[in-house]
Design an enzyme around this catalytic site. Structure first.
Site, PDB file in Angstrom:
ATOM      1  N   LYS A 133       0.673  -1.196  -0.074  1.00 34.07           N
ATOM      2  CA  LYS A 133       0.160  -0.190   0.102  1.00 34.07           C
ATOM      3  C   LYS A 133       0.843   1.313  -0.238  1.00 34.07           C
ATOM      4  O   LYS A 133       2.195   1.151   0.116  1.00 34.07           O
ATOM      5  CB  LYS A 133      -0.913  -0.156   1.319  1.00 34.07           C
ATOM      6  N   TYR A 141     -12.439  -2.458  -2.526  1.00 32.01           N
ATOM      7  CA  TYR A 141     -12.929  -2.410  -1.137  1.00 32.01           C
ATOM      8  C   TYR A 141     -14.475  -2.491  -1.226  1.00 32.01           C
ATOM      9  O   TYR A 141     -15.096  -1.893  -0.242  1.00 32.01           O
ATOM     10  CB  TYR A 141     -12.442  -1.284  -0.357  1.00 32.01           C
ATOM     11  N   PHE A 150     -15.483   4.283   7.849  1.00 28.90           N
ATOM     12  CA  PHE A 150     -13.808   4.805   7.534  1.00 28.90           C
ATOM     13  C   PHE A 150     -13.657   4.663   6.079  1.00 28.90           C
ATOM     14  O   PHE A 150     -12.853   4.707   5.514  1.00 28.90           O
ATOM     15  CB  PHE A 150     -12.804   3.848   8.055  1.00 28.90           C
ATOM     16  N   ARG A 200      -1.205 -14.383   4.174  1.00 31.22           N
ATOM     17  CA  ARG A 200      -2.111 -13.633   5.395  1.00 31.22           C
ATOM     18  C   ARG A 200      -1.379 -13.766   6.949  1.00 31.22           C
ATOM     19  O   ARG A 200      -1.366 -13.033   7.631  1.00 31.22           O
ATOM     20  CB  ARG A 200      -3.548 -14.276   5.523  1.00 31.22           C
ATOM     21  N   THR A 222      -5.399  -7.519  10.694  1.00 30.86           N
ATOM     22  CA  THR A 222      -5.948  -6.353  10.047  1.00 30.86           C
ATOM     23  C   THR A 222      -5.668  -5.184  10.742  1.00 30.86           C
ATOM     24  O   THR A 222      -5.017  -3.954  10.412  1.00 30.86           O
ATOM     25  CB  THR A 222      -7.617  -6.029   9.767  1.00 30.86           C
ATOM     26  N   ARG A 235       2.217  -6.348   9.283  1.00 33.87           N
ATOM     27  CA  ARG A 235       1.442  -5.209  10.010  1.00 33.87           C
ATOM     28  C   ARG A 235       1.725  -4.997  11.178  1.00 33.87           C
ATOM     29  O   ARG A 235       1.773  -3.828  11.562  1.00 33.87           O
ATOM     30  CB  ARG A 235       0.032  -5.538   9.864  1.00 33.87           C
ATOM     31  N   ASN A 251      -2.133  -0.251   7.209  1.00 36.99           N
ATOM     32  CA  ASN A 251      -1.233  -1.575   7.595  1.00 36.99           C
ATOM     33  C   ASN A 251      -0.476  -2.099   6.601  1.00 36.99           C
ATOM     34  O   ASN A 251      -0.187  -3.412   6.408  1.00 36.99           O
ATOM     35  CB  ASN A 251      -2.201  -2.558   8.170  1.00 36.99           C
ATOM     36  N   HIS A 302      -1.734  -5.304   1.530  1.00 35.57           N
ATOM     37  CA  HIS A 302      -3.195  -6.001   1.450  1.00 35.57           C
ATOM     38  C   HIS A 302      -2.858  -7.634   1.051  1.00 35.57           C
ATOM     39  O   HIS A 302      -1.752  -7.560   0.261  1.00 35.57           O
ATOM     40  CB  HIS A 302      -3.733  -5.269   0.103  1.00 35.57           C
ATOM     41  N   GLU A 349     -10.187  -9.951  -7.100  1.00 39.47           N
ATOM     42  CA  GLU A 349      -9.045  -8.963  -7.013  1.00 39.47           C
ATOM     43  C   GLU A 349      -7.773  -8.982  -7.962  1.00 39.47           C
ATOM     44  O   GLU A 349      -7.710  -8.113  -8.622  1.00 39.47           O
ATOM     45  CB  GLU A 349      -8.501  -9.156  -5.602  1.00 39.47           C
TER      46      GLU A 349
HETATM   47  N1  UDP Z   1      -9.583  -1.002   7.783  1.00 35.37           N
HETATM   48  C1  UDP Z   1      -9.564   0.205   8.761  1.00 35.37           C
HETATM   49  N2  UDP Z   1     -10.426  -0.063  10.085  1.00 35.37           N
HETATM   50  C2  UDP Z   1     -11.279  -1.288  10.115  1.00 35.37           C
HETATM   51  C3  UDP Z   1     -11.300  -2.235   9.198  1.00 35.37           C
HETATM   52  C4  UDP Z   1     -10.411  -2.021   8.127  1.00 35.37           C
HETATM   53  O1  UDP Z   1      -9.034   1.037   8.160  1.00 35.37           O
HETATM   54  O2  UDP Z   1     -11.763  -1.306  10.974  1.00 35.37           O
HETATM   55  C5  UDP Z   1      -8.990  -1.005   6.461  1.00 35.37           C
HETATM   56  C6  UDP Z   1      -7.473  -1.497   6.629  1.00 35.37           C
HETATM   57  O3  UDP Z   1      -6.551  -0.794   5.862  1.00 35.37           O
HETATM   58  C7  UDP Z   1      -7.615  -2.937   5.876  1.00 35.37           C
HETATM   59  C8  UDP Z   1      -8.867  -2.498   4.757  1.00 35.37           C
HETATM   60  O4  UDP Z   1      -9.721  -1.550   5.514  1.00 35.37           O
HETATM   61  O5  UDP Z   1      -6.549  -3.514   5.612  1.00 35.37           O
HETATM   62  C9  UDP Z   1      -9.760  -3.583   4.344  1.00 35.37           C
HETATM   63  O6  UDP Z   1     -10.394  -4.121   5.398  1.00 35.37           O
HETATM   64  P1  UDP Z   1     -10.654  -5.718   5.684  1.00 35.37           P
HETATM   65  O7  UDP Z   1     -11.561  -5.862   6.589  1.00 35.37           O
HETATM   66  O8  UDP Z   1     -10.834  -6.440   4.265  1.00 35.37           O
HETATM   67  O9  UDP Z   1      -9.165  -6.204   6.232  1.00 35.37           O
HETATM   68  P2  UDP Z   1      -7.966  -6.990   5.422  1.00 35.37           P
HETATM   69  O10 UDP Z   1      -8.340  -8.097   4.514  1.00 35.37           O
HETATM   70  O11 UDP Z   1      -7.007  -6.015   4.904  1.00 35.37           O
HETATM   71  O12 UDP Z   1      -7.167  -7.675   6.865  1.00 35.37           O
HETATM   72 MG    MG Z   2      -9.861  -7.903   3.279  1.00 35.64          MG
END
Ligand code: UDP
Ligand code: MG
Length: 170
Positions: free
Chosen positions: A14, A54, A62, A94, A100, A111, A125, A128, A139
């Protein structure tokens, strides 16, 4: 019976990861998986692509800040997109990325090491990684065309002739 299944997963370094010069570090960490990189490019994200990427989060408070973050409003517009491929690629990547929420992520994960929560309420974080095979397919198709993926034929594709304007060196 082997449970190892070859999978593809989309990784994006990112804008904060790029800005913090973490590209090499992140790729080194991910190489611990011994997975293959079958596609990679530096690119920028349009609002359309950020919103589509997203689209499962459109209702979240957010969301707008997340889209701005991904479009590079706070760091750089560049991101690095890659496809990793091999046995259990999705969970292997992952696991190294971590949770996350960077505050909840194990400190040894990417992360956990480099992420932060901003006062604007976004988890910056740095990376992705796709969550499931279904997400990975959506994706990868959003970020790469079939001709950009080396050697492996991931999903059905077809040939077509397009007439389009491109830049060439002057
Ligand atoms: N995100 C955030 N606040 C939250 C949840 C998610 O800012 O409470 C952001 C964060 O950058 C995250 C992205 O949104 O990586 C996508 O969210 P997701 O739930 O898909 O998490 P990921 O798959 O990236 O772990
Ligand atoms: Mg995700």
């Amino acid at each position: 019976m082997s449970t190892d299944k070859n999978e593809a997963t989309l990784v994006i370094i990112k804008p904060d990861g790029i800005k913090k010069s973490l590209t090499g570090n992140i790729i080194s960490r991910l190489s611990e998986t011994k997975l293959q990189i079958i596609a990679a490019k530096m690119t920028t994200i349009s609002r359309e692509r950020a919103e589509e990427h997203y689209s499962h989060l459109t209702e979240k408070p957010f969301f707008e800040e997340l889209v701005k973050y991904m479009m590079g409003a706070y760091h750089t517009r560049r991101v690095m997109a890659m496809v990793y491929y091999g046995p259990n690629a999705i969970s292997k990547i992952r696991t190294i990325c971590g949770a996350t929420n960077p505050e909840e992520a194990e400190p040894t994960t990417i992360r956990g090491s480099y992420g932060r929560i901003t006062t604007r309420g976004v988890f910056e974080n740095v990376i992705h990684a796709s969550e499931s095979a279904k997400d990975a397919e959506k994706e990868i198709k959003l970020w790469f065309g079939p001709d950009e993926i080396a050697e492996v034929k991931l999903y059905p594709s077809k040939e077509t002739t397009v007439k389009t304007k491109v830049h060439i060196w002057a």
